[in-house]
Design an enzyme around this catalytic site. Structure first.
Site, PDB file in Angstrom:
ATOM      1  N   TYR A 142       0.728  -1.200  -0.233  1.00  0.00           N
ATOM      2  CA  TYR A 142      -0.038   0.094   0.240  1.00  0.00           C
ATOM      3  C   TYR A 142       0.896   1.075  -0.079  1.00  0.00           C
ATOM      4  O   TYR A 142       0.400   2.260  -0.364  1.00  0.00           O
ATOM      5  CB  TYR A 142      -0.740  -0.088   1.210  1.00  0.00           C
ATOM      6  N   ARG A 355       2.619  10.592   9.190  1.00  0.00           N
ATOM      7  CA  ARG A 355       2.162  10.917  10.491  1.00  0.00           C
ATOM      8  C   ARG A 355       2.372  10.146  11.490  1.00  0.00           C
ATOM      9  O   ARG A 355       2.439   8.805  11.515  1.00  0.00           O
ATOM     10  CB  ARG A 355       0.727  10.641  10.135  1.00  0.00           C
ATOM     11  N   GLU A 451      -8.409  17.960  14.924  1.00  0.00           N
ATOM     12  CA  GLU A 451      -9.321  16.972  15.351  1.00  0.00           C
ATOM     13  C   GLU A 451      -9.624  16.819  16.582  1.00  0.00           C
ATOM     14  O   GLU A 451     -10.417  15.886  16.934  1.00  0.00           O
ATOM     15  CB  GLU A 451      -8.752  15.563  14.675  1.00  0.00           C
ATOM     16  N   ASP A 479     -12.773  11.848  14.280  1.00  0.00           N
ATOM     17  CA  ASP A 479     -12.081  12.069  15.513  1.00  0.00           C
ATOM     18  C   ASP A 479     -12.631  13.319  16.058  1.00  0.00           C
ATOM     19  O   ASP A 479     -12.747  13.421  17.518  1.00  0.00           O
ATOM     20  CB  ASP A 479     -10.464  12.151  15.201  1.00  0.00           C
ATOM     21  N   ASP A 655     -10.916   3.301  10.089  1.00  0.00           N
ATOM     22  CA  ASP A 655      -9.864   3.366  10.875  1.00  0.00           C
ATOM     23  C   ASP A 655     -10.315   3.780  12.345  1.00  0.00           C
ATOM     24  O   ASP A 655     -11.215   3.553  12.636  1.00  0.00           O
ATOM     25  CB  ASP A 655      -8.563   4.083  10.339  1.00  0.00           C
TER      26      ASP A 655
END
Length: 747
Positions: A142, A355, A451, A479, A655
């Protein structure tokens, strides 16, 4: 109190093989990777690196701990206020509430106006508006797909998705369907007509291209025409008299018309056009956080090794696809000839950000001894900050085969920071890492994910704290909603989850994020981002709706796949985002204030809770099926992000952010008596059977029914029944606890 859980997963007694370096105890797997694979390449002395590592861990750990304690303190004060000031008909006293938040220091002064002054920012971040792909870096395949998603085939993206209807003989079928192919070509040529218009006629009339005297000649049988805007022609490949590709540019993004009259598609086209490649995912976030399950040294080493491979340019992955063995590597740059005949190249890969994890979690990969000789897991965010830049040194030094940043910067997106002090902590941590690694000041740039509620309410001050480093702000519905609910958990029962999208606080949040970004000078220096399109199989709907993101001023918005990036790129041709930002700046200059705090602090409480039994059951089924579908893959298989079928069997990219909102919503309704514990348990068992059936074709799947006692099932149940006590409603502590216990049991 609301937050009683520890800020780390419960771990078994340490049995890992470890290497001692000063007061650090490093898991052998992680140590071997850094010592034998990374340090020899980046040519940093081992003893110095680990000594600096220890010093930074010891310097920043107490501060990290204090910041987490402050989160708990604020939460307790807010809980107490709501219990003392109950809402009436879903409403609280807004003036009193805002004054209370200011009094306790949750709301801080905005301060004077300023503009960020981040330097050495790559054009992909500062000057190009485009889709942004987010991908779990632990999965090498990925990660490579994302790195290579800068250029995407428009023909393939249209043909293979529902962007093109299957009505009227346009079915996909097993082989090539010429009728569907014709619809794809018509769509693509309409796109070219709209954004690269010809002086006469349409691209459907084009029979060939040539380059003469630095200009693009467009043939239409015996006639010739040209682009309305000749500056859009920026390059070609092959012979000038018969190019194999024509490169055009609009709104900062390239389109590459591929020409091959001998190819199966090109031979059916009057001009020999076989495809149109669009510059798509110009930036990619390689994720260590919400889309990744990495609970120990084994899994964190996979994360770091893949990131290192991306930064050296040597990452490769071999896999089987349709019975064939394939090896994927990073794409080289693309070579062209400019209209004046000079050779030039364009990046073949996305500009990659990474991240790191937030401030909350610790990880057993590295332990540190305190002054009393006791060992503790180190904070994972500090570990990421020390290891991911180390792995990026080949790129920062321009000592790699396939460069990422051309300006010598590293871009670290930092999630889940609560307010100004936590942003300042990250700024100081990055400065310490730069000194340890011998990097110039402000090499490590910061992406601030807006977030968490305290960050949203203090966003301008948060940006000020990182004004020399900030390269990114964004909004994230899931989030942000999870934190909205947890912060105000005691205030009352929340509206149904889908109704959240129509609440005042959410529209204020999305609007204010862009306005404050413009007001603080991010345009031309940093990205202003919007959130994920979660339905990778529903590209028709994405094309119809996600164009709202660039229209709102978002210079990037998240997509779940390279195909999604290619199609979303169309929206950035439809809208010149920098014109939108200029208009917003003009409105601000005329006195429109970006201050939307009153709306932002409006809690999305239900004004009435007289839902029918059917409506309540529907809400429970939807939330709990999603929780179970995600958790069972996370805990049992270590899959942090995947396409999870929802209750209607529609595949959604899930996620930890989606898990957070669903679990907090059920916990809220349980707390306020909308549902009972018996209803929740009945729904958990019934939905577990549904999820088992949805995953019946996965040979690695472990059914939850009929025993309902596995690690994954119990973790899903705990996320609800212990949800009010989880720090900020985060799911990581319980997920890590369950996966570590499973791995220990299977060892």
């Amino acid at each position: 109190m609301t937050n009683q859980q520890p800020h780390h997963a419960s771990t078994p007694a340490d049995t890992a093989q470890r290497v001692s370096k000063g007061d650090l105890l490093i898991d052998q797997q992680l140590y071997d990777f850094i010592e034998n694979e990374v340090l020899p390449v980046v040519k940093i002395d081992s003893n110095k690196y680990w000594q600096d590592f220890e010093n930074i861990v010891k310097e920043f750990t107490p501060r990290n701990r204090e910041l987490l304690a402050k989160r708990d303190q604020f939460q307790q004060q807010i809980d107490d206020w709501h219990n003392a000031n109950p809402a009436k008909d879903g409403q609280i006293n807004r003036e009193a509430y805002r004054a209370f938040l200011q009094k306790i220091g949750y709301l801080q002064p905005q301060g004077d106006d300023f503009s960020v002054d981040t330097q050495n920012v790559d054009d992909e971040i500062a000057h190009i508006a485009a889709p942004q792909l987010v991908v779990p870096v632990r999965n090498a395949r990925y990660a490579l797909n994302a790195a290579n998603a800068r250029w995407g085939s428009l023909y393939d993206a249209l043909y293979g998705t529902d962007a093109i209807s299957e009505d009227n003989g346009q079915e996909k079928g097993k082989g090539y369907n010429p009728t569907r192919g014709a619809a794809v070509i018509a769509f693509a040529k309409d796109f070219l007509d709209k954004h690269f218009a010809l002086q006469d006629g349409s691209y459907t009339d084009v029979t060939g291209f040539a380059v003469s005297d630095g200009k693009l000649v467009v043939k239409q049988g015996e006639r010739q025409t040209a682009l309305q805007d000749s500056a859009q022609f920026v390059g070609y490949t092959g012979n000038a008299s018969q190019p194999s590709a024509v490169l055009l540019k609009h709104n900062g993004l390239h389109a590459d018309i591929q020409i091959d009259a001998d190819s199966p598609i090109g031979k059916t086209d009057p001009a020999g056009i076989k495809d149109v490649l669009l510059e798509a995912a110009v930036t990619t976030i390689q994720d260590c956080e919400d889309s990744v399950a990495a609970v120990d040294a084994e899994e964190k080493t996979e994360v770091y090794r893949n990131w290192f491979g991306l930064m050296t340019g040597e990452l490769a992955e071999t896999f089987d696809k349709n019975g064939k063995t394939m090896t994927r590597t990073m794409q080289p740059d693309r070579e062209y000839t400019a209209p004046n005949g000079e050779a030039f190249s364009l990046p073949g890969r996305s500009l990659m950000l990474i991240r790191n994890v937030g401030h909350l979690m610790t990880n057993p990969a590295i332990l540190v001894k305190d002054n009393n000789g006791q060992t503790h897991e180190i904070y994972e965010g500090i570990m990421d900050a020390l290891i991911t830049p180390l792995c990026a040194l080949p790129d920062l030094r321009h000592d790699n085969r396939l460069p990422n940043s051309r300006t010598g910067s590293m871009y670290i997106v930092k999630p889940k920071m609560h307010g100004v002090e936590e942003v300042q902590f990250t700024v100081d941590l990055f400065a310490a890492v730069e000194r340890a690694l011998g990097l110039p000041e402000n090499t490590l740039k910061i992406g601030i994910m807006d977030e968490e509620r305290r960050t949203s309410a203090n966003l301008k001050a948060c940006i000020r704290a990182a004004r020399h480093r900030v390269i990114f702000i964004n909004t994230g519905f899931m989030d942000r909603t999870g934190d909205e609910m947890h912060t105000s958990m005691q205030a009352g029962a929340f509206v149904r989850k889908n109704a959240m999208k129509n609440t005042d606080w959410l529209s204020a949040y999305e609007r204010q994020n862009v306005q404050i970004g413009v007001d603080t000078g991010l345009a031309g220096k940093a990205q202003i981002g919007k959130g994920m399109w979660a339905q990778p199989d529903n590209m028709h709907a994405m094309l119809a709706s996600k164009g709202a993101h660039p229209k709102s001023g978002a210079t990037c918005a998240w997509v779940p796949s390279p195909t999604g990036a290619t199609l979303h790129a169309i929206h950035y041709h439809d809208t010149d985002v920098f014109d939108v930002l200029a208009n917003i700046q003009q409105q601000l200059d005329q006195g429109q204030s970006p201050d939307a705090l009153d709306d932002l602090l409006t809690i999305p409480l239900a004004q009435a809770t007289d839902w029918s039994d059917e409506e309540i059951a529907q809400e429970l089924d939807n939330n709990i099926q999603g929780i179970l579908g995600y958790v069972v893959r996370w805990v049992d298989q270590g899959i942090g992000c995947s396409k999870v079928p929802d209750i209607d069997n529609i595949g959604l990219m899930e996620d930890r952010a989606t898990l957070r909102i669903s679990s907090q919503h059920v916990a809220n309704w349980l707390l306020h008596g909308i549902v009972t514990a018996e209803q929740v348990d009945e729904t958990l068992q019934r939905m577990a059977k549904v999820v088992d059936q949805q995953n019946a074709g996965d040979p690695n799947y472990r059914p939850m029914a009929p025993n309902f006692d596995g690690y994954a099932y119990n973790a899903a149940r705990d996320l609800i029944f212990e949800g009010t006590r989880q720090p900020s409603g985060y799911t990581e502590p319980l997920l890590h606890r369950a996966r570590l216990a499973l791995k220990r049991a299977n060892a």
